[in-house]
Design an enzyme around this catalytic site. Sequence first.
Site, mmCIF file in Angstrom:
data_model
loop_
_atom_site.group_PDB
_atom_site.id
_atom_site.type_symbol
_atom_site.label_atom_id
_atom_site.label_comp_id
_atom_site.label_asym_id
_atom_site.label_seq_id
_atom_site.Cartn_x
_atom_site.Cartn_y
_atom_site.Cartn_z
ATOM 1 N N SER A 146 11.955 6.283 1.058
ATOM 2 C CA SER A 146 12.369 4.893 1.173
ATOM 3 C C SER A 146 13.612 4.676 0.325
ATOM 4 O O SER A 146 13.926 5.479 -0.562
ATOM 5 C CB SER A 146 11.236 3.984 0.674
ATOM 6 O OG SER A 146 11.671 2.657 0.472
ATOM 7 N N TYR A 159 4.332 0.337 -4.267
ATOM 8 C CA TYR A 159 5.120 0.972 -3.210
ATOM 9 C C TYR A 159 6.317 1.710 -3.816
ATOM 10 O O TYR A 159 6.597 2.862 -3.450
ATOM 11 C CB TYR A 159 5.595 -0.097 -2.220
ATOM 12 C CG TYR A 159 6.284 0.441 -0.999
ATOM 13 C CD1 TYR A 159 5.561 0.852 0.111
ATOM 14 C CD2 TYR A 159 7.678 0.528 -0.939
ATOM 15 C CE1 TYR A 159 6.197 1.341 1.252
ATOM 16 C CE2 TYR A 159 8.320 1.005 0.189
ATOM 17 C CZ TYR A 159 7.579 1.413 1.280
ATOM 18 O OH TYR A 159 8.211 1.906 2.400
#
Length: 254
Positions: A146, A159
């Site tokens: 990410s 996350y």
Amino acid sequence: MNGLDIFSLAGRRALVTGANTGIGQGIAISLARAGAEILAVGRSSMDETIDAIEAHGGKVVPVMSDLSDSVGAAAALERSWDELGPIDILVNNAGIIRRGDAVDFSEADWDDVMDVNLKSVFMLSQALARKAFTEERPAKIINIASLLSFQGGIRIVSYTAAKSGLAGLTRILANEWAARRINVNAIAPGYIITNNTKVLREDPVRSAEILKRIPAGHWGKPEDIGGTAVFLASAASDYVHGAIFPVDGGWLAR
């Protein structure tokens, strides 16, 4: 091998987690179009992915597994290998997100994200490597990282921690397994139209802020990740190890 054949995945079998929707679905379809047989892993219906792949003459087998159970997920990979044949490509895509201020973030939300986004990635990768080593086969592992593997973000503490850990995991597994003919690399998608970004896209202020920074000027689509996945799954990337490829419309270059 000519320039086109080097990207062919004909005769390869790819296991893709979270293939029922979003980025996982886009990757599964792209790999199938390049010739791979797809094992589509998830706990929800794979009908949409199956229909899309079969519409182009591809082969796909649904594999039901809850990725929050890392031991069960690894067992599903081993069972698939034993019943269907060797797995040449593993795409660790499945992921969840929980939002909240760090000061109020719950232990349950921390653990849930870590279990799916990091622990299961390791356990699946380990299971594949053990099988590949035993049979002395090469393999490709593609982790879906990410932008938060590079940046801190806000209100997504578990996350960010998991995706930062995934970057490190990609590198260490590449270091250990490159000489054993297992390529471990990652793709870091930018802001892509998926369920995980629905909250951001529906917030007009936040969405405008995001679009203002993306040089390409628009949100990405799941299929935008597919080409990089095909490259990393193919012979074209045989000397690529431990790399993290941003596919972000230029976000990190800004």
